[in-house]
Structure formats: structure tokens, C-alpha cells
Scaffold this motif. Structure first.
Motif, PDB file in Angstrom:
ATOM      1  N   GLU A  16       0.794  -1.180  -0.150  1.00 10.10           N
ATOM      2  CA  GLU A  16       0.123  -0.041  -0.153  1.00 10.10           C
ATOM      3  C   GLU A  16       0.736   1.352   0.084  1.00 10.10           C
ATOM      4  O   GLU A  16       0.451   2.199  -0.578  1.00 10.10           O
ATOM      5  CB  GLU A  16      -1.020   0.055   1.069  1.00 10.10           C
ATOM      6  N   PHE A  17       1.890   0.999   0.760  1.00 11.57           N
ATOM      7  CA  PHE A  17       2.894   2.227   0.814  1.00 11.57           C
ATOM      8  C   PHE A  17       3.568   2.415  -0.795  1.00 11.57           C
ATOM      9  O   PHE A  17       3.536   3.718  -1.336  1.00 11.57           O
ATOM     10  CB  PHE A  17       4.030   2.079   1.746  1.00 11.57           C
ATOM     11  N   GLY A  18       3.915   1.353  -1.356  1.00 18.79           N
ATOM     12  CA  GLY A  18       4.657   1.431  -2.636  1.00 18.79           C
ATOM     13  C   GLY A  18       3.708   1.903  -3.619  1.00 18.79           C
ATOM     14  O   GLY A  18       4.164   2.553  -4.682  1.00 18.79           O
ATOM     15  N   LYS A  19       2.363   1.602  -3.513  1.00 19.71           N
ATOM     16  CA  LYS A  19       1.475   1.896  -4.888  1.00 19.71           C
ATOM     17  C   LYS A  19       1.322   3.402  -4.921  1.00 19.71           C
ATOM     18  O   LYS A  19       1.137   4.056  -5.859  1.00 19.71           O
ATOM     19  CB  LYS A  19       0.114   1.287  -4.383  1.00 19.71           C
ATOM     20  N   ARG A  20       1.536   4.179  -3.544  1.00 20.24           N
ATOM     21  CA  ARG A  20       1.356   5.580  -3.707  1.00 20.24           C
ATOM     22  C   ARG A  20       2.831   6.313  -3.482  1.00 20.24           C
ATOM     23  O   ARG A  20       2.787   7.540  -3.337  1.00 20.24           O
ATOM     24  CB  ARG A  20       0.575   6.029  -2.554  1.00 20.24           C
ATOM     25  N   GLU A  21       3.795   5.338  -3.969  1.00 19.77           N
ATOM     26  CA  GLU A  21       5.036   6.174  -4.040  1.00 19.77           C
ATOM     27  C   GLU A  21       5.596   6.537  -2.755  1.00 19.77           C
ATOM     28  O   GLU A  21       6.415   7.630  -2.659  1.00 19.77           O
ATOM     29  CB  GLU A  21       5.183   7.175  -5.323  1.00 19.77           C
ATOM     30  N   VAL A  22       4.966   6.217  -1.631  1.00 17.70           N
ATOM     31  CA  VAL A  22       5.546   6.370  -0.344  1.00 17.70           C
ATOM     32  C   VAL A  22       6.719   5.510   0.144  1.00 17.70           C
ATOM     33  O   VAL A  22       6.395   4.187   0.405  1.00 17.70           O
ATOM     34  CB  VAL A  22       4.519   6.472   0.725  1.00 17.70           C
ATOM     35  N   SER A  23       7.846   5.937   0.201  1.00 12.72           N
ATOM     36  CA  SER A  23       9.063   5.095   0.453  1.00 12.72           C
ATOM     37  C   SER A  23       9.324   4.903   1.560  1.00 12.72           C
ATOM     38  O   SER A  23       9.287   5.626   2.493  1.00 12.72           O
ATOM     39  CB  SER A  23      10.272   5.817  -0.390  1.00 12.72           C
ATOM     40  N   ILE A  24       9.579   3.431   2.083  1.00 10.70           N
ATOM     41  CA  ILE A  24       9.609   3.228   3.358  1.00 10.70           C
ATOM     42  C   ILE A  24      11.038   2.976   3.920  1.00 10.70           C
ATOM     43  O   ILE A  24      12.144   2.652   3.168  1.00 10.70           O
ATOM     44  CB  ILE A  24       9.045   1.626   3.718  1.00 10.70           C
ATOM     45  N   ALA A  25      11.607   3.865   4.965  1.00 17.80           N
ATOM     46  CA  ALA A  25      12.755   3.590   5.634  1.00 17.80           C
ATOM     47  C   ALA A  25      13.080   2.520   6.574  1.00 17.80           C
ATOM     48  O   ALA A  25      14.378   2.165   6.568  1.00 17.80           O
ATOM     49  CB  ALA A  25      13.153   5.090   6.008  1.00 17.80           C
ATOM     50  N   GLU A  26      12.127   2.291   7.201  1.00 20.53           N
ATOM     51  CA  GLU A  26      12.370   1.465   8.259  1.00 20.53           C
ATOM     52  C   GLU A  26      10.856   0.655   8.753  1.00 20.53           C
ATOM     53  O   GLU A  26       9.955   1.391   8.715  1.00 20.53           O
ATOM     54  CB  GLU A  26      13.042   2.250   9.707  1.00 20.53           C
ATOM     55  N   VAL A  27      11.311  -0.591   9.002  1.00 21.61           N
ATOM     56  CA  VAL A  27      10.067  -1.371   9.509  1.00 21.61           C
ATOM     57  C   VAL A  27      10.286  -2.000  10.838  1.00 21.61           C
ATOM     58  O   VAL A  27      11.379  -2.651  10.834  1.00 21.61           O
ATOM     59  CB  VAL A  27       9.439  -2.231   8.386  1.00 21.61           C
ATOM     60  N   ARG A  28       9.496  -1.986  11.925  1.00 21.54           N
ATOM     61  CA  ARG A  28       9.822  -2.690  12.973  1.00 21.54           C
ATOM     62  C   ARG A  28       8.150  -3.773  13.178  1.00 21.54           C
ATOM     63  O   ARG A  28       7.253  -3.257  13.262  1.00 21.54           O
ATOM     64  CB  ARG A  28       9.734  -2.057  14.097  1.00 21.54           C
ATOM     65  N   GLN A  29       8.533  -4.998  13.219  1.00 16.22           N
ATOM     66  CA  GLN A  29       7.289  -5.640  13.640  1.00 16.22           C
ATOM     67  C   GLN A  29       7.482  -6.631  14.991  1.00 16.22           C
ATOM     68  O   GLN A  29       8.570  -7.102  14.952  1.00 16.22           O
ATOM     69  CB  GLN A  29       7.095  -6.878  12.387  1.00 16.22           C
ATOM     70  N   GLU A  30       6.439  -6.737  15.756  1.00 19.36           N
ATOM     71  CA  GLU A  30       6.437  -7.413  16.973  1.00 19.36           C
ATOM     72  C   GLU A  30       5.314  -8.127  17.340  1.00 19.36           C
ATOM     73  O   GLU A  30       4.287  -7.471  17.079  1.00 19.36           O
ATOM     74  CB  GLU A  30       7.139  -6.635  18.185  1.00 19.36           C
ATOM     75  N   GLY A  31       5.468  -9.264  17.880  1.00 18.56           N
ATOM     76  CA  GLY A  31       4.197  -9.969  18.133  1.00 18.56           C
ATOM     77  C   GLY A  31       3.632  -9.324  19.523  1.00 18.56           C
ATOM     78  O   GLY A  31       4.449  -8.906  20.370  1.00 18.56           O
ATOM     79  N   MET A  32       2.300  -9.571  19.797  1.00 21.99           N
ATOM     80  CA  MET A  32       1.616  -9.129  20.901  1.00 21.99           C
ATOM     81  C   MET A  32       0.993 -10.183  21.670  1.00 21.99           C
ATOM     82  O   MET A  32       0.507 -11.174  21.090  1.00 21.99           O
ATOM     83  CB  MET A  32       0.575  -7.931  20.389  1.00 21.99           C
ATOM     84  N   VAL A  33       0.999  -9.889  22.928  1.00 21.97           N
ATOM     85  CA  VAL A  33       0.322 -11.278  23.655  1.00 21.97           C
ATOM     86  C   VAL A  33      -0.849 -10.582  24.567  1.00 21.97           C
ATOM     87  O   VAL A  33      -0.670  -9.461  24.792  1.00 21.97           O
ATOM     88  CB  VAL A  33       1.187 -11.756  24.789  1.00 21.97           C
ATOM     89  N   ASP A  34      -1.801 -11.199  24.502  1.00 22.37           N
ATOM     90  CA  ASP A  34      -2.959 -10.701  25.478  1.00 22.37           C
ATOM     91  C   ASP A  34      -2.915 -10.757  26.754  1.00 22.37           C
ATOM     92  O   ASP A  34      -1.599 -11.215  27.455  1.00 22.37           O
ATOM     93  CB  ASP A  34      -4.375 -11.390  24.829  1.00 22.37           C
ATOM     94  N   ASP A  35      -3.773 -10.515  27.752  1.00 20.75           N
ATOM     95  CA  ASP A  35      -3.561 -10.569  28.973  1.00 20.75           C
ATOM     96  C   ASP A  35      -3.456 -12.073  29.652  1.00 20.75           C
ATOM     97  O   ASP A  35      -2.624 -12.186  30.852  1.00 20.75           O
ATOM     98  CB  ASP A  35      -5.145 -10.153  29.816  1.00 20.75           C
ATOM     99  N   GLU A  36      -3.702 -13.066  28.887  1.00 25.52           N
ATOM    100  CA  GLU A  36      -3.423 -14.407  29.355  1.00 25.52           C
ATOM    101  C   GLU A  36      -2.169 -14.995  28.901  1.00 25.52           C
ATOM    102  O   GLU A  36      -1.696 -16.014  29.047  1.00 25.52           O
ATOM    103  CB  GLU A  36      -4.566 -15.382  28.899  1.00 25.52           C
ATOM    104  N   GLY A  37      -1.451 -13.894  28.215  1.00 27.48           N
ATOM    105  CA  GLY A  37      -0.103 -14.516  27.649  1.00 27.48           C
ATOM    106  C   GLY A  37      -0.142 -15.228  26.237  1.00 27.48           C
ATOM    107  O   GLY A  37       0.789 -15.821  25.803  1.00 27.48           O
ATOM    108  N   LEU A  38      -1.288 -15.129  25.732  1.00 28.15           N
ATOM    109  CA  LEU A  38      -1.416 -15.703  24.446  1.00 28.15           C
ATOM    110  C   LEU A  38      -1.132 -14.612  23.356  1.00 28.15           C
ATOM    111  O   LEU A  38      -1.382 -13.439  23.399  1.00 28.15           O
ATOM    112  CB  LEU A  38      -2.805 -16.134  24.220  1.00 28.15           C
ATOM    113  N   ARG A  39      -0.677 -15.212  22.132  1.00 26.34           N
ATOM    114  CA  ARG A  39      -0.320 -14.553  20.961  1.00 26.34           C
ATOM    115  C   ARG A  39      -1.615 -14.088  20.406  1.00 26.34           C
ATOM    116  O   ARG A  39      -2.588 -14.539  20.298  1.00 26.34           O
ATOM    117  CB  ARG A  39       0.515 -15.158  20.085  1.00 26.34           C
TER     118      ARG A  39
END
Lengths: 443, 443
Positions: free
Chosen positions: B376-399
Motif C-alpha cells: 500500500e505504501f509502494g502503490k502511492r510512492e511512499v518510500s519506506i525507510a524502516e519497519v519494525r514488527q513485533e508479536g503481541m500477547v493478550d492478558d493471558e499471555g497468548l499471541r
């Protein structure tokens, strides 16, 4: 919009065509429409005074002249911009210009620090302006904030890093661990130090700026001779090691202070020396060729001004600001701020100024030494805040004495000097390595 | 020395007796001899306009009046100091004063940001001064450096932290990890936020200051309506976590920029929003209730001004500086700088302004998601400099999905807004958490 046909242009003479002069001439030409709109009349360059008239100077030959006297005397010159340095022939040219009623803009700190009174009187007699923002801290507005923005406040203290060369050298020493000699050599090779660096490294340049700052901050005439001055040539890499261990760095500071004694009598202190500065102090992170000035005033609290303190373009920016103001006064009437010296505060000799000290000495490595050293401080009521002692080893790895570093609470220069003399006479002290002040702490 | 018997005093009326007004009245009395010497005539307080006349106001009852109209009309009043706020009745009082030829000093940013033209014209018609240093950044000299010191330079950009309340809240969030609500509550409890904090936290106060700064920096009339504005109420502690991971903090910035397109056409952008700022940027370390303004000019390079942006005494310092200048002009002739709007640059809409962005979103934790997002960024020629992805867990510790943070290179607001809309429509994106700009990088 200004109707250029209807208004009389403001004639400008520029004296000197070095880095700053060339940039000023360039801006006068390149920004002509903007400058005209801001002034209310076009600025016209009448001529440029140079020592060497030649066709390789980047300015049309017809504008160049080596007859500065004739240039500043021209009827069609309204404002003279003096960028020749040093004290002479600049002084003579400025006086000639003022006597003929021209306004003057100058970047000449050495001149302003010795001849303030004479020049101010000439400006007063001629009802002309004398602007000198570029004389202190290049592009950073300092003169105008002190003379105008703080005109209704009471300035308590001005402390600044106002010399780019020494700050470049000290920053390099802090960063690389280099000693003074090699840091100076690097600075020279990169063009940050002049062939003869004396004016910078011995603190003369900073002292001139301190005199100017003290004059305007305290409404008192202060000249370069009134400024206590120490240079940076004796600062060692060992001092930087000790400073680091104490959470400090070392900076050449110009300090102007309003000293008030218990009876409420006020005096002015102006001084320049290398000092330890805590790393969390805003001046500690001013590195390289940058300048910064911290002003403390009764109502305003602490203000800091930061930017490029030297260089052709930054200094030209300050000169151009003054030139526009001087030209505007010509067109619209009125004058800029005049010399303010009504307070006439006496100068406090350095011996009376209480500061904190750092003393580093080599001593014999045996019991009782620290006690003997501490006793000398105690005898003169110099209170010790912190002591560090470390053993030293020689080239073969053998123990060869110890180094003691003492940091004091506030003491007068007189008490400290006596203490250091006494320490040097102690058998157990083999050498006093350095005595530096510690500034920027709350104690 | 000034001979007080020989010169006509300058009469002053102060309107408003809050924190700033009380301090101004105090300084006028306490520093009378100094002020007289600096002005060339004594400053005499003729009266103080208040809503409630009472004997507990700290000012002699005879000086108080609730008839502001009568006070500003008095023949023996030369300078009116307006510290009443808000826009009305201040506007009416200032216009009345100017129409009667009085000079005016005001700290009223809201008024200056909406009525600049009207007030400037009234001052012009009356040949009177209109000073407003205290309207922006309290004690920090900003107006005077921009209008005078940089009068011969070309300002490219002004970026500042000009609201103490929001800076206090954001500094607390950065330091303690608190969320917006509790940081605001703390600020209110400590008196750093008003009962109704809207003007501060929604950026209205900063926008008024941005309008004033843009007007004087670019010689163009800019009003508060011309300023794009976002407040800080949506900044979350998660944003601070992400900022920290990116080596940044978050500050509410007021930015005024000269935008020059490929054809050399110039426009002015004035905008206020919370933005990520790299920790090494000088504005990143401006914490608590302090203000700072960074100015970038063609010749001067980057300058920074730092100090206390609010509070009775600091603001009074700026007011007093203006008052001394206005009084000096009365005594010695001449006028301060007038409105300069010759450039008449058009305002650039926010959609055209290229900045860097930080986008945080919650996504499904499965393969291919990052690719869909990046597309979606690429389609509008918005160039990405940096990406960070991290998993999240809920209150019970489940992904329970993942969080993706994207930092872009420069893109226009228009392209980014379209991208964000498209992202929100993606099945794999469960929510867009925040979209903030990133300022102060060299890219």
C-alpha cells in the motif's frame, strides 16, 4: 511595496574583502529586492575598500579602492561597514566615518574592546549609529538581546563559549584523548586555527568579547584590559581524564558577572579561563566550532543562545542585520541603542572572585601525604568537596608516586593561590600539574 | 546621567494584573532608577486596569481602575502595556490606545495571531510602536532576533517548542511511561495545565505562536487560521515506546517553513503537530516547561534560542524589554520595526508538505501481512525507510496478532493520508494506532 523611484537610496561602503566582506557584498547584490523592501529604500554599494585593487577580487574593478579615507568621506555613503580588522587602520576609518555623520557597522571585537568609549562618543556627537552584533559570537544574536530584549531586566551573569578555535581544540582533546599540541596541529591543518594562534589560544579574542558583553550587560564601560585572562595552552590530556572522572569536560569560558557584596555594593567581574564544566550543563555539549552564550537575568531566568560563532556567511548574517537596521534608521528616522554606561560599576579584581577549583598534583606515595595536602587547604579555609587519589606507575610498571586531584567548594582566587604556593613547597608534593576552575555547578 | 528634573517622564498604563502584570508593576517600581537611566527619562505608572478594584491587589488603590477606556485615553499615558488577554477586550483596548497615538506592548499571542493586520495598520496610522516579544516563548528573545538580527538574511525554517504545558506533559510521558491522561492530571495538579487545557493540548496556543513566527520570518501576513494544527491528546505511551526504539522522543512542534518548488516559487508552511524527534536533535533535550526555538537561515545557518517560555517573571522580562524600547523611542525619537509583509507569500496547504511519517498499526500475525502493508505504501510512492514488527500477547499471555511500525522517507501529507486510508481497509490490519510525523532528520 516600496517605490524605488521615489526614495533616495542608502549608500553603503564596505571596508575589507575577506571571507566576511565578500559574503556581505554578495548578499547586498543577491538580496537587493528583499533588502530594499525591508529598509524602505534600495541599498546601493558605493565602493569596497581593499589593500589590493585587482580584477580577481570577485567585485567589479570600478567598485574597488585602496583609498579608504576618500571612500568613507563620499557624500553618497550613508553607512560604512568595517570588516578590515585589526584595531588599526579600522579605528581611524570608523572615526573618520562617524565624524562625517555616517553610521557604522563593525565586526571588530578587538577594536570594540579597547576603543568603545571613543567610538561611542564619536557616534553620539554625530547622531549616528554604531552597531557591532557581529563582534561577538558571529551569527548568534547576543548584543541585541542584551541591549534591547533584556533592557528592562537585571542581568546577573553571562557565560559563554565565544571562541571557535579553542572550542574546536578542546572538543577534539575531549573526544580523542589527544594532547594540546596535536589537537592544535590538527586544527591548523583544517583551517580552524590561524598560522599564529596566539589571539585565540591565549584567550585574547575571548577576552575582547567578554569586555563587550560585560559592558552592555552591566551598563558599564569594560575594556579588554579589565578582563582577567588565561589561555588553554596548559590544559593537558590528564586534565581531561580527571575531568571525565568527575563527570565534567573542559571549556574555555568567557564569564561576566555582577558581584554583589554583603553591603549590597555591586562590582563587575569579567574573566576568561579554561574551566571544568559538568556534562549536564548546557555549555558542555557545545562542541567543535560552535559558540553558545548563557545569560542569567533576574526576571528572565536562564537563557541560552547557540549557533555558528565564526565563518564568512554566519558573520555576514549578523553584519547584514545591523546594516539593515542602520539603513532603516536613515530612511525612517530614529537611531539604534546608544552606549549605556550609566551604572559605572567598578571592576572586581580576580583575587576577590569566589569560584570552585580543581587542583591536580603529583605526590609521594606514602602514608600521611593526603593529610598534609588537606591541611594546607584547611589552613586557608578552602573547603574541599571531593578528593581522588590514584597510584602512578612508571614505564617499567613500577609504582612511582601518586596523583591527587582535589575539587574545592567556592574559594577566592587569593586564598587558592596561597594554598597552591604552600602545596608546591611541601616535600611530599613533587609537582602541581594543573589548577583549573570548576564552573556551572549549583554549589 | 539623566537629570530627572529636566526631562518629561514617560507615562505607562498596565492593563491586567495577573502573574505577568503584577511582576511588570513590581519591576517598574523596584528598578525605577535603572529604567530611567536606560530610557533617558523616568517611567511613571499612571494606572492599572483591572476587572476588580480592591485593596488586596498589591497595588495602591489609587492606581487601580476598572475603566480601561478612560485609562488608555489619558493624555499623560504614553505607552500601554496590555496583559489582559484574551482576544477581547484586549483588541478593543489596544486599538483605542493606538488611535490615541500611544505605543503598545502586548503579550497577547491569540490576539496577535488573528488581528495582526488590523493592529499593525492602527500603529502605522498613529506612528506608534507595537511590540509583542512576550507573545512568543516568554523570556526568550525570538521576535527581535527574527525582525532585526536576521533582517538581512533569508530565513528558511523556524521550528520550536513553544508551549510549556504540552512539553511538560510529553516530557513526563517520555520519562515515566505514563499515559496521556495521567500525565495531564499530574500537570493540572502541579499548576502546569489550566482547568480547561484545550488551548494548550489541542495546539491552539502553539498555532497562534506559529502564525506570529511565520509572519515575521517570511515577511508575510500569516494568521492562526493559516496554521495546520494537531494536538497531543492522541499520543500514547505505546508511541513513546516505539519512538524510543527508533532513537527518538515525541515533541509538539511549531514549524514555519519557506517552501520553494522546482520553478523557484515560494510558499509559506505553518503547522503544529506532535512529531518524533531524534534524540540527538537539540530540541529533543528541551524538557519540562522550557521552550526553545531553532531558526535556520541561509547565511546564519542554524541558531537556537532556549529558556523559560512562560511564567510571570520570565514573561515580564520580555514585556519590560519592549516597554523600555517603546519608552526610549518616545524620549529619543524614532520607532521600532514595523510590520513587514511585503513578500506576501501564499500559504502552502498541508497536503503539499513533504515530511517523514511514523505509522503504527495492529495486524494479524500471519505470513504475507507485511508484504500487503508494504504494497500500500509502494502503490502511492511512499518510500519506506524502516519497519519494525513485533508479536503481541493478550492478558493471558497468548499471541494475539502483531504490531507493525513503519517509518517513511519524505512523502506528502496527501499521499500518506491515502495510504493510511487504504491500510485501514485491509482485512489484515485490525487498527491504525497512530500516525505521527518524524522531524529533524537530514533525509
Amino acid at each position: 511595496m516600496v517605490n524605488d523611484n521615489a526614495v533616495k537610496p542608502v549608500g553603503v561602503a564596505v571596508l575589507g574583502l575577506g571571507n566576511v566582506g565578500s559574503e556581505v557584498v554578495r548578499i547586498i547584490e543577491a538580496s537587493a529586492p528583499d533588502l530594499a523592501a525591508r529598509i524602505g529604500a534600495p541599498l546601493e554599494l558605493r565602493g569596497v575598500g581593499v589593500r589590493r585593487v585587482a580584477d580577481d577580487r570577485g567585485v567589479p574593478l570600478g567598485l574597488l579602492t585602496d583609498d579608504v579615507d576618500a571612500l568613507v568621506s563620499r557624500d553618497d555613503v550613508d553607512v560604512v561597514v568595517e570588516l578590515m580588522g585589526p584595531v588599526e587602520p579600522a579605528r581611524k576609518a570608523i572615526l573618520a566615518a562617524l565624524e562625517r555623520g555616517k553610521s557604522v557597522v563593525t565586526a571588530n571585537k578587538a577594536l570594540m574592546a579597547v576603543s568603545t568609549g571613543e567610538l561611542a562618543q564619536a557616534a553620539e556627537a554625530a547622531h549616528a549609529d554604531l552597531y557591532f552584533e557581529a563582534a561577538v559570537a558571529g551569527a548568534i544574536p547576543v548584543i541585541r538581546p542584551l541591549t534591547q530584549s533584556l533592557a528592562g531586566d537585571t542581568v546577573l551573569r553571562v557565560a559563554g563559549i565565544v571562541n571557535g578555535t579553542t572550542n574546536y581544540i578542546l572538543s577534539a582533546m575531549a573526544e580523542t584523548g589527544a594532547d594540546y599540541g596535536s589537537a592544535l596541529a590538527d586544527a591548523s591543518a583544517l583551517g580552524y586555527a590561524e598560522a599564529d594562534p596566539t589571539a585565540d589560544v591565549e584567550g585574547f579574542d575571548a577576552a575582547a568579547k567578554a569586555a563587550i558583553l560585560a559592558s552592555i550587560a552591566f551598563h558599564t564601560r569594560v575594556t579588554a584590559d579589565d578582563v582577567y585572562r588565561e589561555g588553554i595552552t596548559k590544559v593537558s590530556s590528564a586534565d581531561f581524564d580527571s575531568a571525565k572522572a568527575l563527570g565534567c569536560t573542559i571549556k574555555l569560558l568567557a564569564i561576566c558577572e555582577r558581584i554583589i557584596n554583603d553591603e549590597g555594593q555591586q562590582r563587575v567581574s569579567a574573566r576568561v579561563y579554561p574551566a571544568l564544566v559538568p556534562l549536564e550543563h548546557p555549555l558542555a555539549s557545545v562542541n567543535g566550532a560552535f559558540n553558545a552564550v548563557v545569560v542569567e537575568a533576574e526576571a528572565a531566568g536562564r537563557l541560552m543562545f547557540y549557533g555558528q560563532g565564526a565563518g564568512g556567511a554566519p558573520t555576514a548574517s549578523a553584519v547584514m542585520g545591523d546594516l539593515v537596521m542602520a539603513a532603516r534608521n536613515r530612511v525612517q528616522g530614529g537611531r539604534g541603542p546608544r552606549e549605556s554606561k550609566y551604572a559605572e560599576l567598578p571592576i572586581a579584581p580576580i583575587g576577590f572572585i569566589p569560584t570552585r577549583y580543581y587542583v591536580s598534583m603529583n605526590v609521594a606515595d606514602r602514608p600521611g601525604v593526603l593529610s598534609s595536602v588537606a591541611a594546607e587547604f584547611g589552613k586557608r579555609e578552602v573547603s574541599i568537596a571531593e578528593v581522588r587519589q590514584e597510584g602512578m606507575v612508571d614505564d617499567e610498571g613500577l609504582r612511582c608516586g601518586a596523583r591527587i586531584v582535589v575539587v574545592t567548594h567556592r574559594a577566592t582566587d587569593a586564598a587558592l593561590s596561597e594554598t597552591v604556593e604552600a602545596l608546591a613547597d611541601l616535600d611530599v608534593v613533587s609537582s602541581i600539574n594543573s589548577v583549573l576552575r570548576l564552573e556551572g555547578t549549583n554549589e
